[in-house]
Each structure stands twice: as structure tokens, then as C-alpha cells.
Design a protein around this motif. Structure first.
Motif, PDB file in Angstrom:
ATOM      1  N   UNK A 124       0.916  -1.269  -0.207  1.00 47.40           N
ATOM      2  CA  UNK A 124       0.120  -0.190  -0.151  1.00 47.40           C
ATOM      3  C   UNK A 124       0.934   0.943   0.280  1.00 47.40           C
ATOM      4  N   UNK A 125       1.654   1.119   0.871  1.00 50.18           N
ATOM      5  CA  UNK A 125       3.109   2.534   0.750  1.00 50.18           C
ATOM      6  C   UNK A 125       3.119   2.357  -0.329  1.00 50.18           C
ATOM      7  N   UNK A 126       3.685   1.079  -1.660  1.00 48.04           N
ATOM      8  CA  UNK A 126       4.229   1.577  -2.824  1.00 48.04           C
ATOM      9  C   UNK A 126       3.424   2.350  -3.446  1.00 48.04           C
ATOM     10  N   UNK A 127       2.479   1.712  -4.140  1.00 45.44           N
ATOM     11  CA  UNK A 127       1.442   1.952  -4.201  1.00 45.44           C
ATOM     12  C   UNK A 127       0.964   3.554  -3.798  1.00 45.44           C
ATOM     13  N   UNK A 128       1.125   4.341  -2.620  1.00 39.14           N
ATOM     14  CA  UNK A 128       0.458   5.195  -2.441  1.00 39.14           C
ATOM     15  C   UNK A 128       1.902   5.934  -3.008  1.00 39.14           C
ATOM     16  N   UNK A 129       3.017   5.569  -2.781  1.00 42.62           N
ATOM     17  CA  UNK A 129       4.437   6.507  -3.099  1.00 42.62           C
ATOM     18  C   UNK A 129       3.955   7.101  -5.039  1.00 42.62           C
ATOM     19  N   UNK A 130       3.661   5.568  -5.422  1.00 42.91           N
ATOM     20  CA  UNK A 130       4.262   5.759  -7.156  1.00 42.91           C
ATOM     21  C   UNK A 130       2.855   7.183  -7.573  1.00 42.91           C
ATOM     22  N   UNK A 131       1.538   7.364  -6.434  1.00 43.20           N
ATOM     23  CA  UNK A 131      -0.164   7.467  -7.094  1.00 43.20           C
ATOM     24  C   UNK A 131       1.045   9.498  -6.697  1.00 43.20           C
ATOM     25  N   UNK A 132       1.397   9.413  -5.359  1.00 45.02           N
ATOM     26  CA  UNK A 132       1.896  10.405  -4.761  1.00 45.02           C
ATOM     27  C   UNK A 132       3.193  11.580  -5.997  1.00 45.02           C
ATOM     28  N   UNK A 133       3.747  10.225  -6.703  1.00 42.78           N
ATOM     29  CA  UNK A 133       4.939  10.901  -7.949  1.00 42.78           C
ATOM     30  C   UNK A 133       3.494  11.173  -9.006  1.00 42.78           C
ATOM     31  N   UNK A 134       2.584  10.914  -8.909  1.00 40.90           N
ATOM     32  CA  UNK A 134       1.469  10.369 -10.292  1.00 40.90           C
ATOM     33  C   UNK A 134       0.972  12.029 -10.348  1.00 40.90           C
ATOM     34  N   UNK A 135       0.548  12.725  -8.728  1.00 38.85           N
ATOM     35  CA  UNK A 135      -0.117  14.345  -8.762  1.00 38.85           C
ATOM     36  C   UNK A 135       1.017  14.854  -8.756  1.00 38.85           C
ATOM     37  N   UNK A 136       2.519  14.947  -8.242  1.00 42.63           N
ATOM     38  CA  UNK A 136       3.149  15.957  -7.898  1.00 42.63           C
ATOM     39  C   UNK A 136       4.014  16.125 -10.425  1.00 42.63           C
ATOM     40  N   UNK A 137       3.576  14.959 -10.730  1.00 45.96           N
ATOM     41  CA  UNK A 137       4.038  14.953 -12.144  1.00 45.96           C
ATOM     42  C   UNK A 137       2.596  16.336 -12.875  1.00 45.96           C
ATOM     43  N   UNK A 138       1.987  15.475 -12.346  1.00 43.91           N
ATOM     44  CA  UNK A 138       0.665  16.761 -13.567  1.00 43.91           C
ATOM     45  C   UNK A 138       0.388  18.289 -13.652  1.00 43.91           C
ATOM     46  N   UNK A 139       1.294  18.596 -12.537  1.00 47.81           N
ATOM     47  CA  UNK A 139       1.946  20.102 -12.644  1.00 47.81           C
ATOM     48  C   UNK A 139       3.097  20.425 -13.721  1.00 47.81           C
TER      49      UNK A 139
END
Length: 226
Positions: free
Chosen positions: A88-103
Motif C-alpha cells: 500500500x505504501x508503494x502504491x501511495x508513493x506511486x500515486x503521489x509521484x503521479x500527482x507531482x507530475x501532473x503540474x
């Protein structure tokens, strides 16, 4: 013929010897029987205690085995929970990284304008309302207006229905979000959120089974996908 005193004494001694011998034999017989009964009782008591001891240790062994199974089960469950948390932590980190790339998307005008066009047209189809209000970030007003103008005739041709679109110039989306739009019907009770963050969340929910398979492999025990 009368017996002499010597003969009487001799007979008495003989009788006493006979009685003493019988008594000794009787004593030996009693001792032997007592020894036998003692050995039998001792054997019975030893066997009884042996059975009790064996039962006691058998129960203890079962208790230890049961305790060991419980401990092993607890350790396995703890291990599974740790693995699940790590995943779950890995998936969360992946989604957080994706959110950062949205900008980064909104920093590319050509790419971002095409994305806005798609989000606007999709919003039209989702609402299917004759009057629509669009809300966006203040810095995106021109791009969003261009996307609206481009998609109105496309939408009207597809659904054979006119649409009036107003861009909300009083309330803008927070500048902290990565971009995208929100769309409302005329009375504001129906909302379509097409911000980049909301689209990412929706995509993450829809693709979560695929994401997990890609990251961790297929689960052999899983029969159905979400």
C-alpha cells in the motif's frame, strides 16, 4: 506300658517342633502372599501413575503444539499485514509521484490545451444540460474559453441540442491544483469534476487491479478483479 517322663518330654518336644515347623511354613506362605500382593499393588499403582504422567505430558505436548500453531499463525498474519502495508505504501508513493507530475502537464501549452478540450467535451456529455457553468483556475481562463468555443458546435452536432456555456469569472479553482475544470448545471446541483487530480483518482481506482498486478504480480488466490 506306661510312658516315662522322658518319653512324655520327647513327644512334647516332637509336637512342639511340628507345630513350630507348621507355623514357620505358614509365616513363609503369608510372607510370600503378602509380597505377591504388594508387588501386584505396587505394579498397579506404578501403572496408574505412569498413565497419569503420560496423560499429563500428552496434554502438555498438545498445549505446546497448539500454542506453537497460534504463534505461527500470528507471525504469518503479522507478516502478511507488513507485506500489505509495504505494498500500500508503494502504491501511495506511486500515486503521489503521479500527482507531482501532473503540474508538469499545464506547463506545456500545446499538450494542456488539447487535454482541456477533451475534458470540456467530456463534461458536456456527462451533464447533458442546456445551460452549463465552467469553473477553472484563473490562469487557465483563456485556454478553457478556447476549449469551450471549439467544443460547443461539436457537442451540438452530436446530441442535436443547443447548449449555453458560461465561464465563471467570480469563483476560480485554487491555483494550487494542477489544472483541469469543474462543470455545473444551471442550478449548480449537479457537478462534474474534471480536474487533473480528480481524473487521476478515478483512473487510479479503475486501474488499481492492473497496477497491483504490474507491481507485485498476479495473486494466484484471487478469482475476481475489482
Amino acid at each position: 506300658m506306661a510312658l516315662t517322663d522322658a518319653d512324655v518330654q520327647k513327644q512334647i518336644k516332637h509336637m512342639m517342633a511340628f507345630i513350630e515347623q507348621e507355623a514357620n511354613e505358614k509365616v513363609e506362605e503369608i510372607d510370600a502372599k503378602a509380597e505377591e500382593e504388594f508387588n501386584i499393588e505396587k505394579g498397579r499403582l506404578v501403572q496408574t501413575q505412569r498413565v497419569k504422567i503420560m496423560d499429563y505430558f500428552e496434554k502438555k505436548e498438545k498445549q505446546i503444539e497448539q500454542h506453537k500453531k497460534i504463534q505461527m499463525s500470528n507471525l504469518k498474519n503479522q507478516g502478511r499485514l507488513k507485506v500489505l502495508k509495504a505494498r500500500d505504501d508503494m502504491v501511495t508513493d506511486l500515486l503521489n509521484e503521479a500527482r507531482q507530475r501532473l503540474s508538469e502537464i499545464s506547463k506545456d501549452p500545446d499538450r494542456y490545451s488539447k487535454l482541456l478540450e477533451g475534458l470540456v467535451l467530456q463534461g458536456f456529455y456527462q451533464l447533458l444540460e442546456p445551460k452549463v457553468t465552467v469553473r477553472c483556475r484563473q490562469q487557465d481562463v483563456e485556454m478553457v474559453q478556447a476549449a469551450v468555443n471549439k467544443n460547443i458546435p461539436i457537442y451540438q452536432e452530436a446530441v442535436k441540442m443547443k447548449i449555453t456555456v458560461k465561464l465563471d469569472q467570480d469563483r476560480f479553482l485554487p491555483s494550487e491544483i494542477s489544472g483541469g475544470i469543474e462543470m455545473y448545471n444551471d442550478n449548480g446541483k449537479i457537478k462534474v469534476s474534471n480536474t487533473l487530480e480528480s481524473r487521476l483518482e478515478l483512473m487510479a481506482q479503475q486501474m488499481m487491479p492492473e497496477i497491483r498486478v504490474t507491481l507485485f504480480g498476479a495473486n494466484p488466490n484471487r478469482k475476481f478483479l475489482d
